[in-house]
Design an enzyme around this catalytic site. Sequence first.
Site, PDB file in Angstrom:
ATOM      1  N   GLY A 156     -13.826 -11.201  -3.229  1.00  0.00           N
ATOM      2  CA  GLY A 156     -13.202 -11.493  -4.445  1.00  0.00           C
ATOM      3  C   GLY A 156     -12.331 -10.365  -5.040  1.00  0.00           C
ATOM      4  N   GLY A 157     -12.289 -10.313  -6.314  1.00  0.00           N
ATOM      5  CA  GLY A 157     -11.494  -9.145  -7.024  1.00  0.00           C
ATOM      6  C   GLY A 157     -12.019  -7.843  -6.725  1.00  0.00           C
ATOM      7  N   GLY A 172      17.273   6.847  15.291  1.00  0.00           N
ATOM      8  CA  GLY A 172      16.676   6.937  13.647  1.00  0.00           C
ATOM      9  C   GLY A 172      15.098   7.312  13.753  1.00  0.00           C
ATOM     10  CB  ALA A 173      12.342   6.595  15.821  1.00  0.00           C
TER      11      ALA A 173
END
Lengths: 710, 523
Positions: B186-187, B421-422
Site C-alpha cells: 500500500g502507501g 550522442g551516447a
Amino acid sequence: MAAYRNTPGFQRVLHAVKHVCFSKQRCGVIICRYSTVYDPNEKTFDKILIANRGEIACRVIKTCKKMGIKTVAVHSDVDSSAVHVKVADEAVCVGPAPTSKSYLNMDAIMNAIKQTGAQAVHPGYGFLSENKEFAKRLAAEGVTFIGPDTHAIQAMGDKIESKLIAKAAKVNTIPGFDGVVKDAEEAVKIAGEIGYPVMIKASAGGGGKGMRIAWNDEETREGFRFSSQEALSSFGDDRLLIEKFIDNPRHIEIQVLADKHGDALWLNERECSIQRRNQKVVEEAPSTFLDPDTRRAMGEQAVSLANAVKYSSAGTVEFLVDSKKNFYFLEMNTRLQVEHPITECITGLDLVQQMIRIAKGYKLQHKQSDIPINGWAVESRVYAEDPYKSFGLPSIGRLSQYQEPLDLPNVRVDSGIQEGSDISIYYDPMISKLVTYGKTREEALKKMEDALDNYVIRGVTHNIPLLREIIVHPRFVSGDISTKFLPEVYPDGFKGHMLTAGERRELLATAAALYVAAQLRSQKFLGDLRVSVVPAESRQWELCVELDKGVHMLGVSRSGNNYTVEIDGEKVEVSGEWNLASALLPITINGKHRTLQCLLRTAAGEISLQYLGTSFKLRVLSNLAASLSKHMPEKVPEDTSSILRSPMPGSVVAVSVKPGDNVAEGQEICVIEAMKMQNSMTAAKTAKVKSVHCKAGDTVGEGDLLVELE
Amino acid sequence: YRGWCLQNARCYSVNHLSVQERIEKKRKAALTGGGQLRIAAQHKRGKLTARERLELLLDPDSFVEYDMFVEHRCSDFGMEADHNKYPGDSVVTGQGRINGRLVYVFSQDFTVFGGSLSGAHAQKVCKVMDQAMMVGAPVIGLNDSGGARIQEGVESLAGYADIFLRNVMASGVVPQISLIMGPCAGGAVYSPALTDFTFMVKDTSYLFITGPDVVKSVTNEDVTQEELGGAKTHTTVSGVAHRAFENDVDALLNLRDFFNFLPLSNKDPAPVTECHDPRDRPVPGLDTIVPFESTKAYDMLDIVHGVLDEREFFEIMPNYAKNIVVGFARMNGRTVGIVGNQPKVASGCLDVNSSVKGARFVRFCDAFNIPIITFVDVPGFLPGTAQEYGGIIRHGAKLLYAFAEATVPKITVITRKAYGGAYDVMSSKHLRGDVNYAWPSAEVAVMGAKGAVQIIFRGKENQAEAEAEYVEKFANPFPAAVRGFVDDIIQPSTTRKRLCRDLEVLASKKQTNPWKKHANIPL
C-alpha cells in the site's frame, strides 16, 4: 577490425611495447635447468616459423632467441593477443579459431612461411607435428622441417607399421593383431583370440585420444564405436587396431636424439605412469623403478629402433613396463614431447636447440657417455579442468588473476598464457607445465609442494588440488605407481584433500584470523572526520566457524599480527606478514610455515581457502549471528537426479533419447565432446524423458540444461 | 498545596518504588514486543525480530534506544484496553554504530499488530529522522509491516505522510537506506521508494501497491505475492529494489558492509579506509581484454574488478538493465562510484532502463561527494519503436542531465566504442569530465563505419574502400585526442595507477552550479 591494427607499423609498435613488459617479467629469475650452449660461429637458420601455439610455441621461441634466430608465430584470430604472438618477432594470422581452420590449415601456414621468408618450421607437438603431408609440402618448398624425415614420421605414425618395424629391430612388442580391424564384430572375434583385457586404439592416434580398454564383448563393441568416432574427429582417420592390454603397467619412455649422420643417443627415461584417461598428469625423470641395466636395455632398444627408421631429431620411444620389469614397445612419438623439460633438467641439454642443430645438418655434440642423470625432476601438468569430475573435465574462462611461483628457486614454468588470457573451448586446456628440480627426488617433490601452494590461478577451475594430493600420496612418494594409480587410489573419484584433526584446526584458525583482521580493518577510517568513530575494537572474539557441516566455537585473541585461536581446548598460534589484499597467505601456524590462498571473503562471513592444494569453504560468524542463523529458512536445493546438465563446456555430438522415451539408470542420454574428448552422459535414475533441450551440433556451456526426466 | 505535599511525603517513596517497578516492567514488555508466541511465529517464518535485527546490524552494545515507552493513542475498537498496549508500539527506534560510525535506525516490529503503522509509530520514526538530519548521519529503516493501523484511520495516513515528507527533506542531506524484511504494501511502499537504496530479503519480503486479491478483482490477473512484488520481481523486472539477499542474517551483514562505502552526510567527504592493495598495481590482464573485432563482446566487470581495490565491487542493481553496470568500490581506500557500459548485454547500448538506472546512481554519488569513474564502451542508444514509444528521449536525457550537473570528481575511461550522442552522455569532456582517458582500442565517432559510409557515400560505388578510409580516420582515439576531448591515451594495464593518482589530486576539487531553487531534471 580497426584499421590501425591492420597497419603493420602500428602493430609492431604495440608488440614492441608489450614485448618489453613480457621479458621484464620473465628475465632476472633463473628458471631453466638446461643450458643453451650457443656457438656463434655455428651457422644456423635466420628465421624459424613455429607452427603451434601456447606454451610449446613460447618454449621454442625462447631457445631461438638465445640462438639469435628470428621467430615467426602463427595464430588463429582468437589468439591475436596470445603470449606466443607477443614474444615472437613476427606474427601471421592463419585463420579462425577452430584448429582445422587455423593451426591445421596447411595452406595458410605455407603462405605464412612464404610471406615471412622463414627458412625452417618447428611444429611443436600436436597439430602438424607428426603430419607427413605437411613435412612433404615443406620439403617441396625447400623449407626445413625441424623434426624427423617424412619416412620416419610415416613409419612410426602408423601404429601397425611401427610395431612391425619395432619387431624387426628386435624391440620387445606387445602381443596383438597386426592389422586394421574392420568392424565391431571382427573386434570381438580378435579380442577373443588374444584374450581379455584388450586395448582398442586409433591407428593414427596419440595422446590417449580414441583409445578404449575392453574387458568383455559388450565393452569391445562400445569401445569400437567410441574410438572410431573419436579417431575420426581427432585425426580424420578411423582405422583401429587391437592388442593385448597389459594390466597394471608403468608407462616409461626413453628420449632419443639422433642426427642425420646415423648417430643416435638415448637421454634416459621419463616415468609417466600417473595418467587419467590415458593422458599424463605427473611425470618425473628418472624413474624410481629402473635399475641401470633395464635402463640401458631400454635405451639401446630405443636407439636401435631410431636407427632402423633412419631417425633424426628428438623423439620418444614409449614402453609399457610390467611389475617384473619386462618392457614392451608401445609407440614412438616423432616429435618433441610435452614432458621434455624434465629430461632437460636432469641432462642439462636444450632439446629444442639440439633439434634445430640436427635439422640444420650438424652432428650430435654429445656421446652416450656424456649423458648424465643429474638430480631429479618432476613435472605437474596444470590444467584448466575440474579434478572432481573424472579426474579432470575441461573448464574454460578468463584468468582473472595469474601468478606463477617463479620466485622460488629450482622451479621452471613453461606456459603460454598470462593474467587476462582466455582458456577457450577451442584448444587444449593446459595452463602450464610446472617443473621442479632437486638433488634428490625428495627435494624435488618438496619443492613441488611449495610451488603448487604458491601458484595463483583465478578465474578457471584448475587441477592443482589433484596434483598436490598425488605428489604427497604415500604410494607415489614410495614410487609404488602404475598407470592405474588414480583409479586405484581414488576408486570413488577424487574428493580433494581429507583433513586430519590437526589440519582442520589449522584451517579453522587461519579463517578465524582472517575474519578478525578484516573486521578490524573495516573500522579503520582515515582522514578528518566530522563525527568521531567509536570503534568496537576488542581483544577477544567469540566466533562460530562452519566447515563441511561441522560447527566449531572458537575464541580468538590478537596482538599485532599474532592471533591465538582456541579450538576445542587446543591453542593454535597464527602469525605472519600478510595482508588482506594479497592472494597468497604465507603464515606460520604453531611454528610451521604454510602458504594458503584466500579465494573468497564475503561480507556474510564466507571464506574460501586453498589449503594443501584443495579449496575449502568456511563460514565465519560472530556467535550472535550464528545463533540467529538457526532461524533462517533452509533453501531447497534443486532435485538434480531428474535434470541432466552439461558438466563442461563443449558441443553435443549425439542425443540418443527423445521426449517420452523410457530410460534406465545409467543409460546413455547424449554425448558431449569438449577439447576432442567424447563424454557419454547417462541417466541418474530410471524414468521417462520429459524434455530434451539440446540437439546434435549445439554448443553448450557448463551447467546448461540438456535433458529433463520426469 | 503545600499541605498536600507534606501529606503525600510518605506515599511518595512508596510511589517511587512502584514507578521503578513499572519502568522495569515496561522495559521488559518493550523488549519482548508482541510476546513469545508471536516471536516464535516470526522465527518460524524464517524472520528475525525487530530487536534481533538491530543487534546484528549494529556494533555490539552500541544501540541507544529512543521512545521505548511510547504507546499508541487509539481508543476505538477496544484498542484502549491494557492488553492492546505495547510499550514502544510496533517499531524500535534509536541510534547506534556500524563499524564505529553513527547511524540512525528504525526497525518495524511485526509481532506488534503486524508492524502496522500507528500515529505513535510514525512519530517515533520521524523523531529519529529529524535528529539524523540535524546531526548529519544516515538513516536505515528495516521494514516489516502489514501496512496502516486500520483502527486509527486517518491518523495512520497522516503518519505515512509525515514520514514521506521527512524522506524528501532528508533526500540528498543524509543517505537513507531501506531494507525490506517482510511485507511492505500500500502507501507504505513510498517511503522505501523515496530513500536512496532499497534492498530486499529473498522469499520473505515483498513490496506492492495492491496485493494479489485486489489485483484479481480489478484486472482479473492471477498472480502470487512473490510474482507480484517479491525480491526477484523487483530486482530483475521493475527495478524498484537495488539488490536482494538470501535471508535476514545475510542481508544485515551485507548492509554493514555496504554502509562502509557511504559518507555520513552531504557535508562529509567520501570515506577513506585503510587499503592494502598497492595503488600503482599494474593490471596486465587489461592489455588483452578488449577483443580485436569490435563486434565481439567482453565482460566490463573484468575491467572493473581488475582496477578496484581487492577486486571488491558492491554492485547496485546487478540483475536489472544489465547493459549498464553501476556500484560502489574503493580506489586506494577511497569510496568511488563506478558506471560502465556492459558490452556483454545488448552490446552495452543505452536504453530506457539503463539510462534511468545510471542516472539515479550518478545523482546519488554527486549528492554525497563520491567521485565517479565511468568506463565507456557504448555503441549508442537502442533504436526501435519500443524504445521511442517508451520515451527513450526523456529517459536518456536523465543520464545526460545527471552526468552534466555532477560536480564531484569525474574520471572517464573509453575502452572501446564511444559512438554518437551516447559518447556525449557518458561523462564526456564536454560535460565537465575532469580527466578523460582513451585506451588504444578506443573509437570515438558519430557512428560505426558502415552506417557512416552509407550516408556519406550514398549510392556511390567503392563502399568497402570508403569504409576502410572511415575506419582509418575515425575508428581510433586520435580524432578525440588531437582535439583534447581525451586528455591522454593510456596503456590499459596502467589504468589503476592513473585513476588512483587522479583521485588524489581531484579530492580537493571545488565546482558549483549556478544558484537555482532546484533543477528541473526531465522526470
